[in-house]
Motif scaffolding. Structure first.
Motif, short mmCIF file in Angstrom:
data_model
loop_
_atom_site.label_atom_id
_atom_site.label_comp_id
_atom_site.label_asym_id
_atom_site.label_seq_id
_atom_site.Cartn_x
_atom_site.Cartn_y
_atom_site.Cartn_z
N VAL A 36 71.95 -1.31 42.87
CA VAL A 36 73.24 -0.70 43.25
C VAL A 36 74.39 -1.36 42.49
N LEU A 37 74.39 -2.66 42.42
CA LEU A 37 75.46 -3.38 41.71
C LEU A 37 75.43 -3.07 40.22
N MET A 38 74.24 -2.98 39.64
CA MET A 38 74.13 -2.66 38.21
C MET A 38 74.69 -1.27 37.91
N VAL A 39 74.33 -0.30 38.73
CA VAL A 39 74.81 1.06 38.53
C VAL A 39 76.32 1.14 38.74
N ALA A 40 76.81 0.46 39.78
CA ALA A 40 78.25 0.47 40.06
C ALA A 40 79.03 -0.19 38.93
N ALA A 41 78.52 -1.30 38.41
CA ALA A 41 79.21 -1.98 37.30
C ALA A 41 79.22 -1.12 36.05
N ASP A 42 78.17 -0.35 35.84
CA ASP A 42 78.11 0.52 34.67
C ASP A 42 79.09 1.69 34.80
N ARG A 43 79.24 2.19 36.02
CA ARG A 43 80.11 3.36 36.21
C ARG A 43 81.58 2.99 36.38
N HIS A 44 81.84 1.89 37.05
CA HIS A 44 83.22 1.57 37.43
C HIS A 44 83.76 0.28 36.82
N GLY A 45 82.96 -0.42 36.04
CA GLY A 45 83.42 -1.68 35.47
C GLY A 45 83.04 -2.85 36.36
N PRO A 46 83.37 -4.07 35.93
CA PRO A 46 82.99 -5.27 36.69
C PRO A 46 83.51 -5.26 38.13
N LEU A 47 82.67 -5.72 39.05
CA LEU A 47 83.04 -5.87 40.45
C LEU A 47 83.24 -7.34 40.74
N SER A 48 84.29 -7.67 41.47
CA SER A 48 84.55 -9.07 41.79
C SER A 48 84.96 -9.21 43.25
#
Length: 548
Positions: free
Chosen positions: A47-59
């Motif tokens: 989930v984190l990998m897909v979200a980072a690919d779609r929306h950019g880095p998550l912090s």
């Protein structure tokens, strides 16, 4: 979505506390919650990998304390991919270990050991991949160190204690050096947060910045087993139980490579030590593969190929271009999976025939065809045979070297090709000795004890010549190598021609995971190139953390 970022670290730690409270009781429940939490971590990682690919880095800033005060965790494309691959591998190794009976040793211990230590290791790996500052990167390393020493010395034999002691001494030295580097970084920049350092280190005098870069590279090179800082690895890893060796060899060294990738692209763009890294990469390839050629034990062969193939990853980091960084990321994901798989196969061979010494093996292609397939596929993948993922990663790196056009780059392209051919030779040698030729006379028979709770090889003569009964029901420990009909109080692991199905399923799934990188080669390459672009741009990471 940002709230999910800490969970790959928090979940294993929380479940570890529950397991310590349970102790060695409730074996089925222990296994269930271990598998459940690692399955949950794998889902979260995807989930984190897909979200980072779609929306950019998550912090996320834990406690809502902004940098440089608070703890910052960041999941970008690189961290998401590393989390996903590591979570899948650790889940498969856990299934394998349950089949081998590693966790069953806990029933004679005052507290359950294997499950908590393994989950702490997973938490440490996740913390390292998500760390947004140098201090928490250090914390991740130390969490892994504590857990890895416990896992490395399971069984308490003299050989494992010696190997574990060497590992701990080297790790503690690198930890002290890391602390010194962190203190110096804070002294010159006033922060250890990666995003802030990316801005402030550019204003630091060049000599000081180069010194910090050299210190951090030394720390991470020790962790990654980059030559000449890799002498500890061939003697430390092969002594551990097969599942532990597999996860160490496949994963822990890549944590050092990941740290080099992160700091070199984010903190030291246009680094001055590129030529030194290229030299280290070439030396790692050459020394590692020549060491593998000289070995006759499968575990030591794989340990030396591990050192050799770390050189490919350092090659990509040293070139510091989009193509080379992308190729390095592909190769890290590939190597985590393939190297783990080969060590799992080595454990199957040892479980079946009582040894991994190639001169004492033979005929496995005829007597154990499934085992032969499980070895052959990842072996060819490691050698880089087209169209497997090893070939994809090496091709990307070599194309980047040719595009660079420098003298060191061309030397590394040639070194990469030679190392790949020698890796193929080494794998063919293993195949010929262990699988293709007829079994040599005096091969081990079924029922040889591989592991014993009291096993010790100190070599001391007790002077007691009286023959004592051993084996199931004797009430006495079983020495390794003895031929018995059963283990001792569930503590021994003995050879068997009928391998436990969880071990076979886990190894087969690891082989399939490695093949999936080939099937998904196009999307994987696209993803890693995007990750490389993001790393070199630096701005998306900085804005995700600092909000501007």
């Amino acid at each position: 979505m940002n709230a999910l970022v800490p969970l790959p670290v928090v979940l294993p730690l929380c479940v570890t506390g529950l397991k310590l409270a349970i102790g060695p009781r409730l074996h089925r429940f222990q296994r269930f919650i271990s598998l459940a939490v690692l399955g949950a971590v794998l889902v979260l990682s995807v989930v984190l990998m897909v979200a980072a690919d779609r929306h950019g880095p998550l912090s996320v800033h834990l406690g809502d304390f902004a940098p440089p005060v608070g703890i910052t965790l960041v999941a970008d494309r690189l961290a998401g991919l590393m989390l996903t691959v590591s979570s899948a591998v650790t889940l498969l190794v856990l299934v394998y270990s349950l089949g081998q009976g590693m966790a069953d040793r806990d029933d004679q211990a005052p507290v359950g050991v294997f499950h908590p230590a393994y989950l702490i290791l997973v938490a440490g790996v996740s913390c390292t991949f998500l760390a947004g500052d140098l201090v928490n990167l250090y914390v991740g390393f130390e969490i892994m160190l504590v857990a890895s020493f416990v896992l490395l010395t399971i069984g308490g034999t003299a050989t494992r204690i010696r190997a574990g002691s060497t590992y701990v001494i080297i790790s503690l030295f690198s930890s002290v050096l890391f602390l010194v580097a962190i203190a110096m970084t804070y002294a010159v920049a006033g922060t250890v947060n990666f995003a802030q350092l990316a801005q402030r280190l550019q204003e630091v005098p060049l000599g000081v910045r180069t010194l910090l870069e050299a210190m951090l590279l030394t720390v991470f090179a020790i962790k990654a087993a980059v030559f000449p800082l890799a002498a500890w690895l061939p003697d430390s890893y092969p002594t551990a139980p097969a599942p532990v060796t597999a996860v160490f060899a496949g994963l822990l060294t890549k944590v050092g490579v990941y740290s080099m990738l992160r700091t070199q692209t984010l903190l030291f763009p246009g680094h001055r030590l590129g030529d030194l890294l290229m030299l280290a990469a070439l030396a790692s390839m050459a020394v590692g593969i020549l060491g593998a050629v000289a070995q006759t034990d499968l575990k030591r062969v794989l340990s030396f190929t591990l050192i050799s193939h770390i050189g490919y990853m350092v090659f990509g980091i040293a070139l510091a271009g989009r193509g080379s960084i992308g190729g390095a990321i592909v190769y890290v994901a590939h190597h985590i999976t393939v190297q783990t798989t080969l060590f799992l196969v080595a454990g199957l061979i040892e479980r079946r025939d009582g040894t991994t010494e190639l001169t004492r093996l033979g005929g496995l292609a005829k007597t154990a065809p499934l085992l032969a397939v499980l070895f052959f596929v990842p072996a060819m993948n490691l050698a880089g045979i087209p169209p497997l993922s090893g070939f994809i990663g090496k091709l990307g790196l070599m194309r980047a070297g040719v595009a660079d056009g420098g003298g060191w780059a061309w030397a590394l392209v040639a070194g990469s090709a030679a190392t790949s051919l020698l890796t193929l030779y080494v794998m063919a040698k293993v195949w010929n000795l262990a699988f293709w030729r007829d079994a040599p006379p005096g091969a081990e028979e079924e029922g040889v004890v591989l592991e014993s709770a009291e096993d010790d090889d100190t070599g001391e003569d007790t002077g007691d010549e009286e023959e004592r009964p051993t084996g199931s029901g004797s009430g006495l420990p079983v020495p390794a190598g003895a031929v018995v009909s059963a283990g001792f109080l569930g503590q021994s692991i003995t050879t068997t021609k009928h391998l436990p199905w969880p071990m076979l399923v886990a190894t087969g799934a690891a082989v399939a995971l490695g093949l999936s990188y080939t099937v998904l080669g196009g999307p994987l390459t696209t993803f890693t190139q995007a990750a490389a672009t993001e790393l070199l741009a630096r701005t998306p990471y900085i804005e995700a953390v600092l909000g501007r």
